[in-house]
Structures are given as structure tokens and as C-alpha cells.
Design a protein around this motif. Structure first.
Motif, PDB file in Angstrom:
ATOM      1  N   CYS A 185       0.832  -1.209   0.000  1.00 61.37           N
ATOM      2  CA  CYS A 185       0.000   0.000   0.000  1.00 61.37           C
ATOM      3  C   CYS A 185       0.867   1.259   0.000  1.00 61.37           C
ATOM      4  CB  CYS A 185      -0.925   0.000   1.219  1.00 61.37           C
ATOM      5  SG  CYS A 185      -2.206  -1.281   1.161  1.00 61.37           S
ATOM      6  N   ILE A 186       1.946   1.240   0.779  1.00 61.01           N
ATOM      7  CA  ILE A 186       2.846   2.394   0.842  1.00 61.01           C
ATOM      8  C   ILE A 186       3.535   2.607  -0.493  1.00 61.01           C
ATOM      9  CG2 ILE A 186       4.960   3.291   1.913  1.00 61.01           C
ATOM     10  CD1 ILE A 186       4.064   1.887   4.514  1.00 61.01           C
ATOM     11  N   SER A 187       3.946   1.517  -1.137  1.00 67.66           N
ATOM     12  CA  SER A 187       4.589   1.612  -2.442  1.00 67.66           C
ATOM     13  C   SER A 187       3.643   2.223  -3.476  1.00 67.66           C
ATOM     14  CB  SER A 187       5.037   0.224  -2.911  1.00 67.66           C
ATOM     15  OG  SER A 187       5.523   0.263  -4.234  1.00 67.66           O
ATOM     16  N   ALA A 188       2.392   1.763  -3.489  1.00 66.13           N
ATOM     17  CA  ALA A 188       1.400   2.307  -4.429  1.00 66.13           C
ATOM     18  C   ALA A 188       1.137   3.788  -4.134  1.00 66.13           C
ATOM     19  CB  ALA A 188       0.107   1.510  -4.341  1.00 66.13           C
ATOM     20  N   ALA A 189       1.071   4.135  -2.872  1.00 66.51           N
ATOM     21  CA  ALA A 189       0.827   5.530  -2.494  1.00 66.51           C
ATOM     22  C   ALA A 189       1.950   6.439  -2.985  1.00 66.51           C
ATOM     23  CB  ALA A 189       0.683   5.630  -0.980  1.00 66.51           C
ATOM     24  N   LYS A 190       3.189   6.008  -2.851  1.00 64.84           N
ATOM     25  CA  LYS A 190       4.336   6.812  -3.309  1.00 64.84           C
ATOM     26  C   LYS A 190       4.264   7.063  -4.813  1.00 64.84           C
ATOM     27  CE  LYS A 190       7.681   5.469   0.244  1.00 64.84           C
ATOM     28  NZ  LYS A 190       8.949   4.737   0.523  1.00 64.84           N
ATOM     29  N   LYS A 191       3.888   6.047  -5.564  1.00 65.72           N
ATOM     30  CA  LYS A 191       3.860   6.182  -7.015  1.00 65.72           C
ATOM     31  C   LYS A 191       2.773   7.142  -7.483  1.00 65.72           C
ATOM     32  CE  LYS A 191       6.117   1.889  -8.312  1.00 65.72           C
ATOM     33  NZ  LYS A 191       6.042   0.645  -9.130  1.00 65.72           N
ATOM     34  N   VAL A 192       1.584   7.014  -6.927  1.00 69.40           N
ATOM     35  CA  VAL A 192       0.507   7.901  -7.380  1.00 69.40           C
ATOM     36  C   VAL A 192       0.737   9.332  -6.895  1.00 69.40           C
ATOM     37  CG1 VAL A 192      -1.152   6.013  -7.548  1.00 69.40           C
ATOM     38  CG2 VAL A 192      -0.980   7.293  -5.403  1.00 69.40           C
ATOM     39  N   LEU A 193       1.318   9.494  -5.722  1.00 69.38           N
ATOM     40  CA  LEU A 193       1.625  10.838  -5.223  1.00 69.38           C
ATOM     41  C   LEU A 193       2.703  11.511  -6.068  1.00 69.38           C
ATOM     42  CD1 LEU A 193       1.578  10.228  -1.347  1.00 69.38           C
ATOM     43  CD2 LEU A 193      -0.011  11.676  -2.646  1.00 69.38           C
ATOM     44  N   ASN A 194       3.578  10.701  -6.654  1.00 68.29           N
ATOM     45  CA  ASN A 194       4.640  11.238  -7.512  1.00 68.29           C
ATOM     46  C   ASN A 194       4.180  11.418  -8.964  1.00 68.29           C
ATOM     47  OD1 ASN A 194       6.868  11.812  -5.880  1.00 68.29           O
ATOM     48  ND2 ASN A 194       7.449   9.653  -5.781  1.00 68.29           N
ATOM     49  N   GLY A 195       2.906  11.109  -9.244  1.00 59.85           N
ATOM     50  CA  GLY A 195       2.381  11.433 -10.567  1.00 59.85           C
ATOM     51  C   GLY A 195       2.010  10.277 -11.460  1.00 59.85           C
ATOM     52  N   GLN A 196       2.132   9.030 -11.008  1.00 59.24           N
ATOM     53  CA  GLN A 196       1.773   7.914 -11.881  1.00 59.24           C
ATOM     54  C   GLN A 196       0.264   7.878 -12.099  1.00 59.24           C
ATOM     55  OE1 GLN A 196       3.758   4.193 -11.225  1.00 59.24           O
ATOM     56  NE2 GLN A 196       2.031   2.973 -11.971  1.00 59.24           N
ATOM     57  N   ARG A 197      -0.139   7.753 -13.384  1.00 61.64           N
ATOM     58  CA  ARG A 197      -1.560   7.722 -13.722  1.00 61.64           C
ATOM     59  C   ARG A 197      -1.896   6.529 -14.616  1.00 61.64           C
ATOM     60  NH1 ARG A 197      -1.055  10.506 -10.175  1.00 61.64           N
ATOM     61  NH2 ARG A 197      -1.700  12.664  -9.829  1.00 61.64           N
ATOM     62  N   THR A 198      -1.054   5.532 -14.645  1.00 57.02           N
ATOM     63  CA  THR A 198      -1.294   4.343 -15.459  1.00 57.02           C
ATOM     64  C   THR A 198      -1.215   3.087 -14.608  1.00 57.02           C
ATOM     65  OG1 THR A 198       1.051   4.155 -16.045  1.00 57.02           O
ATOM     66  CG2 THR A 198      -0.351   5.422 -17.543  1.00 57.02           C
ATOM     67  N   ILE A 199      -1.908   2.055 -15.074  1.00 54.49           N
ATOM     68  CA  ILE A 199      -1.830   0.749 -14.424  1.00 54.49           C
ATOM     69  C   ILE A 199      -1.573  -0.296 -15.511  1.00 54.49           C
ATOM     70  CG2 ILE A 199      -3.383   1.405 -12.548  1.00 54.49           C
ATOM     71  CD1 ILE A 199      -5.565  -0.266 -14.043  1.00 54.49           C
ATOM     72  N   SER A 200      -1.195  -1.480 -15.095  1.00 55.31           N
ATOM     73  CA  SER A 200      -1.029  -2.589 -16.028  1.00 55.31           C
ATOM     74  C   SER A 200      -2.326  -3.395 -16.027  1.00 55.31           C
ATOM     75  CB  SER A 200       0.150  -3.469 -15.602  1.00 55.31           C
ATOM     76  OG  SER A 200       0.288  -4.554 -16.473  1.00 55.31           O
ATOM     77  N   TYR A 201      -2.965  -3.433 -17.176  1.00 53.98           N
ATOM     78  CA  TYR A 201      -4.272  -4.104 -17.270  1.00 53.98           C
ATOM     79  C   TYR A 201      -4.254  -5.060 -18.451  1.00 53.98           C
ATOM     80  CZ  TYR A 201      -9.354  -4.687 -17.602  1.00 53.98           C
ATOM     81  OH  TYR A 201     -10.641  -5.223 -17.650  1.00 53.98           O
ATOM     82  N   ARG A 202      -4.387  -6.369 -18.146  1.00 58.23           N
ATOM     83  CA  ARG A 202      -4.376  -7.426 -19.165  1.00 58.23           C
ATOM     84  C   ARG A 202      -3.124  -7.345 -20.042  1.00 58.23           C
ATOM     85  NH1 ARG A 202     -10.766  -7.523 -21.109  1.00 58.23           N
ATOM     86  NH2 ARG A 202     -11.606  -8.200 -19.064  1.00 58.23           N
ATOM     87  N   GLY A 203      -2.011  -7.121 -19.394  1.00 56.64           N
ATOM     88  CA  GLY A 203      -0.725  -7.106 -20.085  1.00 56.64           C
ATOM     89  C   GLY A 203      -0.405  -5.824 -20.818  1.00 56.64           C
ATOM     90  N   LYS A 204      -1.263  -4.818 -20.719  1.00 49.36           N
ATOM     91  CA  LYS A 204      -1.039  -3.544 -21.387  1.00 49.36           C
ATOM     92  C   LYS A 204      -1.101  -2.394 -20.387  1.00 49.36           C
ATOM     93  CE  LYS A 204      -2.983  -5.070 -25.816  1.00 49.36           C
ATOM     94  NZ  LYS A 204      -4.005  -4.797 -26.868  1.00 49.36           N
TER      95      LYS A 204
END
Length: 231
Positions: A185-204
Motif C-alpha cells: 500500500c505504501i509503495s502504491a501511495a508513493k507512485k501515485v503521489l509522484n504522478g503515476q496515472r497508469t496501471i497494467s491491465y491485461r498485459g497492457k
């Protein structure tokens, strides 16, 4: 008789002329003996002086030249290494500055806790998706423009109402965040707070810039991930 006459005549002749004739052999011997003997003097060579001169001459042997050149080369290499090390340190500092986090400790605490409440048992991509929805709301004019304002907005997040967010925050403050669930949860929080707006969905890679809602039963959902629907 003839010999006696000749001798007498010779004696008379010498007496008259006053010349004392000496035998030719005697004169020759005198000349030879009186001539000074000319000796060819070979200049004396002072071997000590030559040895001292040779001793004072400093002749560089190939080994000495090689050692000097090696020392110079090593000095240059050391200088070059120092310059490289300084350059590396400078580049590391620049990289560190460029990677400066865009969030505060309190924001990381709050985001990690709400993700744990909403998607603690969800896959990692589900955790990212929840955090992205929260960040999208901050940038939208329809919602508050701060993390705290979005999470504590009335009637929006059930963990605020049922007290589970308060319990997660207490765990975070007491340092009870060593479990895999908390670390994820902490790792995910750091990424979105730093600007990540993409996820990996069905290999893409899937952009989630336009998602503002998620729930277990959400009508009109455009994406289903884990136990949540998103739109």
C-alpha cells in the motif's frame, strides 16, 4: 818512404793553417753524443679525475626513464579519476534532486492508509487504481483540491464513516507497517503521489486520467479490477 813523406807534408800543412784536424769518426761520435735526445712526452692522464667526472655524470637508464614516465602517467590517471569521481558525485546529486518526492510525510501517511482501507486485499494494480482516482479528484474542479479535503469530503469514503481509516492511521503512526500488505500500500501511495496515472491491465498499460469513481457495485463502470468497478 812515401808514406812518411805524406805524413810529414800533412803535419806541415796543419801547422801552417792552424787547423786541428780530428778524425772523422771522432767528430761524428761527438755530434751523435752531443745531440740532445728528444723524448716524446705522453701527457699524463689523471685517472682519478676521469673517474670523478664519470661519477658526476648522471646518466638515466631506461629503467629510470620508465619509472618516471610511469609515475607521471599514474599522476595523470589519479587526477582524471578525481575529476570523474567529482563528476559522478555531481550527477548523483542532480539525479537525487530531480527525483525529489512531490509529497509530504503527512500525505504519504494519509494516502497509504486510505489505499489500505479500500484495497488492502486487492492486487497491486487495484491499489494503484484507487490511489489514482483520489489524485484525479484533487485535480478536478468538482472535488476539493487537497488530499485531506478529498478523503474527508462528506459522504464519499466509507472508511471515514465506519472508523477503519482512523484505525489504519493509528497503525501507521505506531509503526505497525511491516506486513506485505502495508508495504504494498505504501509503495502504491508513493507512485501515485509522484504522478503515476497508469496501471497494467491485461498485459497492457492503461491510462486512468479520467476515472473519478470506484465501488463494489458501480453502475456505468468502464473498468473492473479485482473487487472494484471504476468509472
Amino acid at each position: 818512404m812515401k808514406l812518411k813523406k805524406i805524413a810529414v807534408l800533412a803535419l806541415i800543412f796543419t801547422t801552417i793553417t792552424g787547423i786541428n784536424a780530428e778524425p772523422v769518426t771522432a767528430v761524428t761520435n761527438a755530434v751523435v753524443t752531443e745531440a740532445p735526445a728528444q723524448e716524446t712526452e705522453t701527457p699524463a692522464v689523471d685517472t682519478n679525475t676521469n673517474q670523478e667526472a664519470n661519477t658526476n655524470l648522471s646518466v638515466e637508464t631506461p629503467e629510470e626513464v620508465t619509472e618516471e614516465s610511469t609515475d607521471k602517467t599514474s599522476d595523470k590517471n589519479n587526477k582524471n579519476n578525481k575529476v570523474k569521481n567529482k563528476t559522478k558525485k555531481t550527477s548523483k546529486k542532480k539525479k537525487t534532486k530531480s527525483k525529489k518526492n512531490k509529497y509530504t510525510k503527512s500525505e504519504l501517511r494519509l494516502m497509504s492508509s486510505i489505499i489500505n482501507c479500500e484495497a488492502g486485499i486487492e492486487p497491486y494494480q487495484g491499489k494503484l487504481a484507487v490511489g489514482i482516482v483520489v489524485m484525479n479528484r484533487i485535480r478536478s474542479k468538482r472535488f476539493p483540491n487537497t488530499l485531506k479535503g478529498v478523503i474527508y469530503q462528506r459522504g464519499q469514503f466509507s472508511p471515514v464513516r465506519n472508523g477503519s481509516l482512523r484505525r489504519r492511521l493509528s497503525e501507521y503512526d505506531s509503526g505497525k507497517i511491516k506486513s506485505k500488505q502495508w508495504k504494498s500500500c505504501i509503495s502504491a501511495a508513493k507512485k501515485v503521489l509522484n504522478g503515476q496515472r497508469t496501471i497494467s491491465y491485461r498485459g497492457k498499460s492503461k491510462k486512468m486520467n479520467s476515472y473519478y469513481y470506484f465501488s463494489v457495485g458501480l453502475s456505468g463502470a468502464r473498468l473492473r479490477l479485482g473487487g472494484h468497478k471504476f468509472k
